[in-house]
Design an enzyme around this catalytic site. Sequence first.
Site, PDB file in Angstrom:
ATOM      1  N   CYS A   1     -53.270 -20.130 -58.984  1.00 35.07           N
ATOM      2  CA  CYS A   1     -52.462 -21.335 -58.800  1.00 35.07           C
ATOM      3  C   CYS A   1     -53.136 -22.534 -59.460  1.00 35.07           C
ATOM      4  O   CYS A   1     -54.310 -22.824 -59.204  1.00 35.07           O
ATOM      5  CB  CYS A   1     -52.259 -21.604 -57.309  1.00 35.07           C
ATOM      6  SG  CYS A   1     -51.290 -23.084 -56.974  1.00 35.07           S
TER       7      CYS A   1
ATOM      8  N   CYS B   1     -45.281 -39.297 -45.408  1.00 38.53           N
ATOM      9  CA  CYS B   1     -45.243 -38.211 -46.392  1.00 38.53           C
ATOM     10  C   CYS B   1     -43.810 -37.795 -46.693  1.00 38.53           C
ATOM     11  O   CYS B   1     -43.573 -36.779 -47.340  1.00 38.53           O
ATOM     12  CB  CYS B   1     -46.064 -37.016 -45.908  1.00 38.53           C
ATOM     13  SG  CYS B   1     -45.511 -36.327 -44.340  1.00 38.53           S
TER      14      CYS B   1
END
Length: 451
Positions: free
Chosen positions: A162, A408
Amino acid sequence: MVVKVKQKIPLKIKRMGINGEGIGFYQKTLVFVPGALKGEDIFCQITAVKRNFAEAKLLMVNKASKNRVKPACSVYETCGGCQIMHLAYPKQLDFKDDVIRQALKKFKPTGYEQFEIRPTLGMKKPDHYRAKLQFQLRSFGGTVKAGLFSQGSHRLVPIDNCLVQDQLTQDIINKITQLVDKYKLPIYNERKIAGIRTIMVRKAQASDQVQIIVVSSKEVRLARFIGELTKAFPQVKTVALNSNCSKSSEIYGDETEILWGQEAIHEEVLDYGFALSPRAFYQLNPQQTEVLYGEVVKALDVGSKDHIIDAYCGVGSIGFAFAGKVKSVRGMDIIPEAIEDAQKNAKSMGFDNAYYEAGKAEDIIPKWYKQGYRADAIIVDPPRTGLDDKLLKTILHYQPKQMVYVSCNTSTLARDLVQLTKIYDVHYIQSVDMFPHTARTEAVVKLQKRV
């Protein structure tokens, strides 16, 4: 609707949506196309038709945006973990500014058109920034793979490299899958609700110490697994087992047991250190956490006579930045292990003016006020769902003079500001790019009680 599922249409992308998708109009029908960019001429296929809009799959870009780049990730289009890696990084920051504006325009809190929205603070190197991973485990033809579920599905996309994940954590999860295979450990079966379902790996940036949680629906024998893993990676200091027998999509169960090693790892931010237990929340981008918390410190004007409430405090990391210069700091969190960490951290740093309690902010704050505690300022850092209605009413009732909202989720932030701007003025919104290549951003909002 003038479009039908499977219909192929040309489309001009007018703007980008809050989830990073391109948005265009086909004969007055609003069409959302993941992977398309503003200004592009594309060819797409309708995948879903809703009451007020349609969704489509990008087939071809006939005229590409000058801001389009080729994603370096081989599973970018199937993984779903990142949404805007195909957009040049400087333009990703502009996009995140615009997402805030879109959310404000939708919910229209008082005075939103005059809010100062400061440019998003980005990273110099926006790769390998995630110090924590939570990968699902599944068996593919008898071989164990770890990865993420493809967007909106239960189809696992195996990930062994990743590009946004810290390299050490990626190396460790790769080793874990090998060892799970080697020792024939049971892998989660959705029909039987049995086996290892999730692995969490988290690295403390300051110490390079690593903690691991194995989430399983039943007890598993991990002695040989742990022995070989910790020999290969001496950075691993904690291995814990979390029991989750639920059929729901919740990652963790209620019980977490330390199987091997120490109870917590050591992390640092803004020049102070603290302990971090496996279940405690902490931001996943250590480099940008320094920037984020620095912005919180700038946003509050407090002194030696002031009292601060740090709601959703986690291990106490934000509140500690103020404990040395205010009269008192009080915090709460729903995760008991996080509060235990906060209490230990406060004691180790000599902050006898810091007090922490496990529970919901909307329950604890009224109790403190009844006991005579009065906060001059409050910091809130809620999950993506935003502030609980009861907590909003509590804040509006007790009215601390200053407030910092760390968000967030721009949509729930804008929604909550509708209520908060009844008594507070928004001085500015400063976003920080905690999640490069995704559509998400983190925002610090400075609010002052209206005189």
